[in-house]
Write a protein that holds these residues in place. Structure first.
Motif, PDB file in Angstrom:
ATOM      1  N   ARG A  34       0.557   5.719  -0.407  1.00 12.28           N
ATOM      2  CA  ARG A  34      -0.411   6.799  -0.281  1.00 12.28           C
ATOM      3  C   ARG A  34       0.176   8.096  -0.824  1.00 12.28           C
ATOM      4  O   ARG A  34       1.390   8.278  -0.860  1.00 12.28           O
ATOM      5  N   GLY A  64      -6.790   3.611  -6.634  1.00 11.31           N
ATOM      6  CA  GLY A  64      -6.724   4.402  -5.413  1.00 11.31           C
ATOM      7  C   GLY A  64      -8.057   4.520  -4.708  1.00 11.31           C
ATOM      8  O   GLY A  64      -9.119   4.487  -5.340  1.00 11.31           O
ATOM      9  N   TRP A  66       0.843  -1.182   0.000  1.00 12.34           N
ATOM     10  CA  TRP A  66       0.000   0.000   0.000  1.00 12.34           C
ATOM     11  C   TRP A  66       0.887   1.244   0.000  1.00 12.34           C
ATOM     12  O   TRP A  66       1.842   1.335   0.784  1.00 12.34           O
ATOM     13  N   ARG A 120       4.032  10.331  -3.714  1.00 17.33           N
ATOM     14  CA  ARG A 120       3.513   9.040  -3.263  1.00 17.33           C
ATOM     15  C   ARG A 120       4.572   8.378  -2.392  1.00 17.33           C
ATOM     16  O   ARG A 120       5.757   8.371  -2.719  1.00 17.33           O
ATOM     17  N   ASP A 180      -2.879  11.049   8.215  1.00 14.60           N
ATOM     18  CA  ASP A 180      -3.021   9.834   7.402  1.00 14.60           C
ATOM     19  C   ASP A 180      -3.929  10.078   6.198  1.00 14.60           C
ATOM     20  O   ASP A 180      -4.070   9.203   5.342  1.00 14.60           O
ATOM     21  N   ALA A 229      -5.152  10.765   2.761  1.00 14.50           N
ATOM     22  CA  ALA A 229      -4.477  10.621   1.464  1.00 14.50           C
ATOM     23  C   ALA A 229      -5.299   9.686   0.580  1.00 14.50           C
ATOM     24  O   ALA A 229      -6.251   9.060   1.044  1.00 14.50           O
ATOM     25  N   TYR A 284      -5.016   6.198  -1.061  1.00 14.50           N
ATOM     26  CA  TYR A 284      -4.233   4.992  -0.827  1.00 14.50           C
ATOM     27  C   TYR A 284      -4.301   4.100  -2.066  1.00 14.50           C
ATOM     28  O   TYR A 284      -5.393   3.813  -2.574  1.00 14.50           O
TER      29      TYR A 284
END
Length: 125
Positions: free
Chosen positions: A38, A118, A36, A45, A89, A91, A93
């Motif tokens: 993000r 995403g 993963w 990224r 956190d 974002a 993903y």
């Protein structure tokens, strides 16, 4: 054509939890490494977590102790359990699958690197 499809994103309050899922289709091969990443607005990224076919894991420092990556019983599925979420956190993903595969009897190999579309994760304060 290999496709990775993510699900599980959404809006959650700080301190809450979400579980992201990703499933790959279009291949009969097991993907070596799934992970993963993000990307927040204006930022590059970044890797969040990854897991190999042997279940070795790697996490970025900011999520250690809060996020857990795992591979599902179904081939080429991966999950990201996210606990104690923070506003930082927030974002999009992305699910990733990569590795190297033998393509002929001489042992020639080719790298592969697949990405999902995403899923948005938003953590409110």
């Amino acid at each position: 054509q290999v496709q990775l499809v993510e699900s599980g994103g959404g809006l959650v309050q700080a301190g809450g939890s979400l579980r992201l899922s990703c499933a790959a289709s279009g291949t009969k091969f097991s993907i070596d490494e799934m992970g993963w990443y993000r990307q927040a607005p204006g930022l590059q990224r970044e890797l969040v977590a990854r897991i190999t076919s042997g279940s070795s894991t790697d996490y970025t420092d900011s999520v250690k102790g809060r996020f857990t990556i795992s591979r599902g019983y179904a081939r080429n599925t991966v999950y990201l359990q996210m606990n104690s979420l923070k506003p930082e956190d927030t974002a999009v993903y992305y699910c990733n699958g990569r590795g190297r595969r033998v393509v002929n009897v001489e042992g020639a190999t080719v790298e592969y690197d697949y990405w999902g579309q995403g899923t948005q994760v938003t953590v409110s304060s």
